[in-house]
Write an enzyme that holds these catalytic residues in place. Structure first.
Site, PDB file in Angstrom:
ATOM      1  N   GLY A  50       0.591  -3.740   4.921  1.00  0.00           N
ATOM      2  CA  GLY A  50       0.775  -5.104   5.503  1.00  0.00           C
ATOM      3  C   GLY A  50      -0.462  -5.840   5.607  1.00  0.00           C
ATOM      4  N   ARG A  99     -14.177  -7.805   0.457  1.00  0.00           N
ATOM      5  CA  ARG A  99     -12.942  -7.677   1.407  1.00  0.00           C
ATOM      6  C   ARG A  99     -12.420  -6.288   1.829  1.00  0.00           C
ATOM      7  NH1 ARG A  99      -7.523  -6.082   2.138  1.00  0.00           N
ATOM      8  NH2 ARG A  99      -6.692  -6.998   3.974  1.00  0.00           N
ATOM      9  N   VAL A 100     -12.403  -5.672   2.639  1.00  0.00           N
ATOM     10  CA  VAL A 100     -11.775  -4.277   2.867  1.00  0.00           C
ATOM     11  C   VAL A 100     -10.621  -4.513   4.022  1.00  0.00           C
ATOM     12  CG1 VAL A 100     -12.158  -1.914   3.815  1.00  0.00           C
ATOM     13  CG2 VAL A 100     -14.027  -2.904   2.235  1.00  0.00           C
ATOM     14  N   GLY A 101      -9.534  -3.747   3.516  1.00  0.00           N
ATOM     15  CA  GLY A 101      -8.468  -3.949   4.668  1.00  0.00           C
ATOM     16  C   GLY A 101      -8.365  -2.725   5.710  1.00  0.00           C
ATOM     17  N   ASP A 102      -7.299  -2.440   6.270  1.00  0.00           N
ATOM     18  CA  ASP A 102      -7.044  -1.229   6.986  1.00  0.00           C
ATOM     19  C   ASP A 102      -7.018   0.030   6.344  1.00  0.00           C
ATOM     20  OD1 ASP A 102      -4.542  -2.211   5.735  1.00  0.00           O
ATOM     21  OD2 ASP A 102      -3.377  -1.318   7.367  1.00  0.00           O
ATOM     22  N   GLY A 150      -4.041  -6.059   6.668  1.00  0.00           N
ATOM     23  CA  GLY A 150      -4.772  -5.256   7.057  1.00  0.00           C
ATOM     24  C   GLY A 150      -5.711  -5.988   8.160  1.00  0.00           C
ATOM     25  N   THR A 192       0.922  -1.101  -0.113  1.00  0.00           N
ATOM     26  CA  THR A 192      -0.213  -0.003  -0.090  1.00  0.00           C
ATOM     27  C   THR A 192       0.847   1.223   0.081  1.00  0.00           C
ATOM     28  OG1 THR A 192      -1.794  -0.950   1.308  1.00  0.00           O
ATOM     29  CG2 THR A 192      -1.669   1.115   1.612  1.00  0.00           C
TER      30      THR A 192
HETATM   31  N1  ASP Z   1      -2.891  -2.937   4.140  1.00  0.00           N
HETATM   32  C1  ASP Z   1      -3.353  -3.596   2.817  1.00  0.00           C
HETATM   33  C2  ASP Z   1      -4.484  -4.342   3.078  1.00  0.00           C
HETATM   34  O1  ASP Z   1      -4.659  -5.115   4.016  1.00  0.00           O
HETATM   35  C3  ASP Z   1      -2.361  -4.272   2.215  1.00  0.00           C
HETATM   36  C4  ASP Z   1      -0.793  -4.044   2.360  1.00  0.00           C
HETATM   37  O2  ASP Z   1      -0.505  -2.654   2.747  1.00  0.00           O
HETATM   38  O3  ASP Z   1      -0.056  -4.871   2.065  1.00  0.00           O
HETATM   39  O4  ASP Z   1      -5.485  -4.220   2.146  1.00  0.00           O
END
Ligand code: ASP
Length: 333
Positions: free
Chosen positions: A245, A221-224, A247, A193
């Site tokens: 990383g 799906r939604v991450g952080d 999320g 990201t």
């Molecule tokens: N944080 C992002 C997510 O979980 C992915 C990433 O930054 O590696 O969507």
């Protein structure tokens, strides 16, 4: 505080300030000129920082700088973890997540946005033009189109090929760092990201965070990254933080907000990122060994730092003094 105690406090503070050759109370009113700085996650943050610097270096706002900066990886078809050319979900849809936050605690976010190359610009419009903070999916797209954004196909032939290759086994095994994933057969099956934090010449902080999320994630799906407090948080009194990383683990500890609150308690940026990583390990020790998460932070003095679970988390810095890529310290080597 009673009037007498207030008087005693002010007199004591004024004497200390006088000894230090400063006028403490006048200092609050005098204009402060800060050294602008921009920092962002990963090596690809370097080019994004250079773009942000065009705004920051000429006296522009941190908010304008971070938006302009992260648009670079968003538009880059060779970046498979952000924007156009990002890896699709397991049904072949490229769905984008982004958020932005400024020095006035204003924020905007889009989640699961399809067909728009610059989700960060839509997130900013959500912040500036709507009474809301988050728009998702079709609603976010409808809002973007109503505001003049063009509908595009974000799935490049390269990403489509990688997705079709992935479908053969359909194993959801995210790879830790993009650098390590380059040599994998079938392409970079991974995640990353861009999280960018900037301080402008007025000392104002802003941040932006944008991603295509985990490659081959479940639809919806939604991450952080687009969640204010998880993937990004800006508190103009204290500092700002962002993450990259897996999320799911960052959301569980509301990572970026945690980093900022730790800085409020007096931790420097690196110590704050490290303490957040330790918290994440404590909450899910077995999982933490197998994934990557990194935090990046800046405080009001323009000091910055980062810390990650695993080796390989890099971040880029641009100021009047330096233009560099650093590797963050990590828990495990
Ligand atoms: N944080 C992002 C997510 O979980 C992915 C990433 O930054 O590696 O969507």
């Amino acid at each position: 505080m009673s009037t007498r105690r207030k008087f005693l406090f002010r007199s004591a503070a004024a004497s200390v300030a006088a000894l230090a050759g400063k006028n403490l109370f006048a200092a609050n009113h005098s204009p402060v000129i800060n050294d602008p700085i921009v920092i962002s996650t990963w090596d690809f943050g370097k080019e994004a920082n250079a773009e942000a610097w065009k705004t920051l270096g000429s006296g522009g706002s941190a908010l304008d700088a971070v938006e302009a900066g992260v648009k670079i990886p968003e538009a880059d078809p060779n970046n498979h973890t952000v924007g156009y050319g990002g890896m699709p979900d397991r049904e072949g849809h490229v769905t984008l997540d982004a958020c932005i936050m400024d020095e006035q605690y204003r924020c905007g976010s889009v989640m699961g946005l399809e067909h728009i190359v610059h989700p960060i610009a839509v997130a900013r419009l959500v912040m500036e033009k709507t009474p809301h903070v988050v728009l998702i999916g079709d609603g976010a797209l409808q809002f973007a189109l109503a505001n003049g954004f063009q509908k595009e196909n974000l799935l490049t032939p390269e990403s489509e090929k990688a997705w079709k290759e992935w479908l053969k086994e359909s194993k959801y095994e995210p790879v830790m760092n993009i650098e390590n994933a380059k040599n994998l057969p079938g392409g970079p099956y991974n995640h990353d990201t861009i999280g960018m934090l900037a301080m402008d010449a007025k000392g104002h902080l802003s941040g932006a965070c944008t991603t295509s999320g985990m490659a081959f994630k479940m639809r919806g799906r939604v991450g952080d990254s687009p969640i204010i407090g998880a993937g990004l948080y800006v508190d103009n009194e204290v500092g700002a933080a962002t993450s990259s990383g897996v999320g799911e683990e960052v959301i569980r500890i509301v990572g970026s907000h945690l980093v900022v609150e730790l800085m409020r308690q007096g931790y420097n940026p690196k110590e704050a990122c490290k303490a957040a990583v330790e918290r994440l390990i404590k909450r899910n020790p077995e999982k933490a060994k197998t994934i990557q998460v990194g935090f990046l932070a800046i405080n009001k003095k323009g000091q910055y730092g980062a810390y990650a679970l695993q080796k390989g988390f890099t971040y880029s810095v641009k100021s009047n003094k330096e233009e560099k890529i650093y590797e963050a310290e990590s828990k495990w080597k």
